[in-house]
Design an enzyme around this catalytic site. Structure first.
Site, PDB file in Angstrom:
ATOM      1  N   GLU A  56      40.174  36.165  44.707  1.00 13.56           N
ATOM      2  CA  GLU A  56      40.909  37.372  45.110  1.00 13.56           C
ATOM      3  C   GLU A  56      42.306  37.407  44.500  1.00 13.56           C
ATOM      4  OE1 GLU A  56      39.508  39.813  46.580  1.00 13.56           O
ATOM      5  OE2 GLU A  56      37.631  38.767  46.948  1.00 13.56           O
ATOM      6  N   GLU A  62      35.664  41.419  37.797  1.00 13.83           N
ATOM      7  CA  GLU A  62      35.115  40.316  38.601  1.00 13.83           C
ATOM      8  C   GLU A  62      34.979  39.055  37.754  1.00 13.83           C
ATOM      9  OE1 GLU A  62      34.754  40.327  41.821  1.00 13.83           O
ATOM     10  OE2 GLU A  62      35.440  42.422  41.848  1.00 13.83           O
ATOM     11  N   ASP A  78      36.933  35.589  38.426  1.00 10.50           N
ATOM     12  CA  ASP A  78      36.202  34.321  38.520  1.00 10.50           C
ATOM     13  C   ASP A  78      36.799  33.283  37.581  1.00 10.50           C
ATOM     14  OD1 ASP A  78      34.451  35.082  40.489  1.00 10.50           O
ATOM     15  OD2 ASP A  78      32.790  35.545  39.134  1.00 10.50           O
TER      16      ASP A  78
END
Length: 415
Positions: A279, A356, A360
């Site tokens: 996040e 995303e 990651d």
């Protein structure tokens, strides 16, 4: 022009509905075809029973979404070419209200009708599908209270905003769309700032994180990434659902880190640290700013187009309306736009999935990628997320990469 746009609107509506149905049916067939065996990458961590549970849950939600798409399309047709909006407008005119109040009543009537028609879908989703697969924790009383609170908050916040928008459309001249965009953008930023402390607590309880070991891990992660927040909070998400999640809210120095209590029960401390690192990656890679900027640019473009259509009589008559007004223009525009923009959905999904992957990669640089992999596997398992989505359906709808691709990417980052 009227006939041409009417034909174009019907064609766009038909293409969009057909595309949704085709993608949904592909998704159902693909999941069913792979239901009987766990993908090799997950064979050691997810049982066949858990895999089939997720497949059945995903198929149930997909079937409901297909029904919802048909109902939504039918509602749009009834309200536009079926004469529904024109009839509602005529009833309001008989009240002899001011143009401003009439516009507000028109928007309010359409909102109530749309909400009433979608309510059975929401009830079925919550009390049949979510309950059947072990996720729903809500009582009917809580559902109704949430509905009432949400409606009241929407009215208190939304009606003054609507009145201001309608006033600007009528009084601000040819550049009204620019003024509306500025008001809308300021409103969105204000909601981001106020939501954590004024609105969210009306629905959930937020308490400071008490787990000292986890708190130390999080504080160390925040220190080495240079991230400042107003605190780490635990939300009682288990009151409504057993799904787990974590998120950031607010901006600037008022940012908050929020964990669902269900997530804290699902994951080990090192796995929660890895999820938080992911996040944080969204903030460090400026994804939030990019998404907000993209949304603002898109809204500016749409409002500019609406500005060109506001005084075009063919726009109203092509969509079954004989009484033009600023409120009617707003309603018609935001009913028609999704039919034309849905085929472009994969572009938004592609941007989101790219973010995303970047988050990651950041997480793998700040925590052990294996811990994030373990956390993702548990979340896929416990949230009954299908491991075998149809690739084309996923490209359209999924903001996150499919499980196998995401974990393969993380394994590459850990080597």
């Amino acid at each position: 022009m009227t006939e041409a746009f009417c034909t174009l609107f019907l064609a766009a509506l038909a293409v969009t509905l057909s595309l949704k149905l085709w993608l949904g049916l592909r998704h159902l067939r693909h999941i069913a075809r792979h239901r009987h065996s766990v993908p090799a990458d997950f064979a050691g961590s997810i049982t066949l029973q858990q895999h089939q549970h997720a497949a059945d849950y995903s198929m149930a939600k997909t079937r409901l979404s297909l029904l919802s798409a048909v109902i939504d399309t039918g509602l749009i047709l009834c309200l536009t070419l079926g004469g529904g909006l024109d009839w509602i407008s005529q009833q309001i005119q008989q009240l002899h209200t001011s143009a401003m109040l009439g516009g507000i009543l028109l928007v309010l009537a359409v909102t109530i009708i749309s909400s009433a028609i979608s309510l059975p879908i929401s009830l079925y989703s919550t009390f049949r599908i979510e309950a059947r697969y072990g996720f729903n924790k809500m009582s009917l009383r809580m559902f109704v209270l949430d509905l009432i609170k949400g409606s009241l908050i929407g009215a208190v916040i939304g009606l003054p905003l609507l009145a201001l928008v309608l006033w600007l459309m009528a009084q601000a001249g040819p550049l009204w769309w620019l003024w509306v965009w500025l008001v809308w953008s300021a409103f969105q930023l204000l909601m981001v700032a106020l939501y954590p402390t004024l609105i969210a607590p009306l629905f959930n309880r937020f308490s400071p994180l008490e787990d000292l070991e986890l708190k130390q891990r999080i504080e160390a992660l925040l220190a080495r990434t240079g991230f400042k927040s107003q605190g780490v909070f635990v939300m009682d998400g288990s009151r409504r659902s057993s799904h787990g999640n974590a998120y950031f809210t607010g901006f600037g120095s008022a940012k908050r880190i929020v964990f669902f209590d269900t997530l804290l029960k699902q994951l080990a401390p090192q796995e929660i640290e890895a999820v938080l690192a992911h996040e944080l990656g969204h903030f460090k890679r400026k994804h939030i700013v990019k998404r907000i900027s993209f949304a603002f640019a898109l809204s500016l473009g749409f409002l500019f187009i609406l500005g060109q259509l506001l005084d075009a009589s063919w726009f109203y008559t092509a969509l079954g309306v004989s009484t033009p007004s600023t409120a009617m223009a707003l309603i018609l525009f935001f009913m028609a736009v999704p039919a034309f923009t849905f085929p472009l959905t994969p572009l938004s999904s592609l941007m989101s999935r790219r973010h995303e992957y970047e988050a990651d990669s950041f997480a793998a640089s700040q925590a052990d990628a294996r811990h994030l992999i373990d956390a993702l596997v548990k979340l896929y398992r416990d949230n009954a997320s299908t491991l075998t989505p149809d690739p084309l359906h996923s490209a359209f709808y999924d903001s996150h990469p499919p499980a196998s691709l995401r974990i393969a990417h993380l394994k590459g980052a850990s080597t």
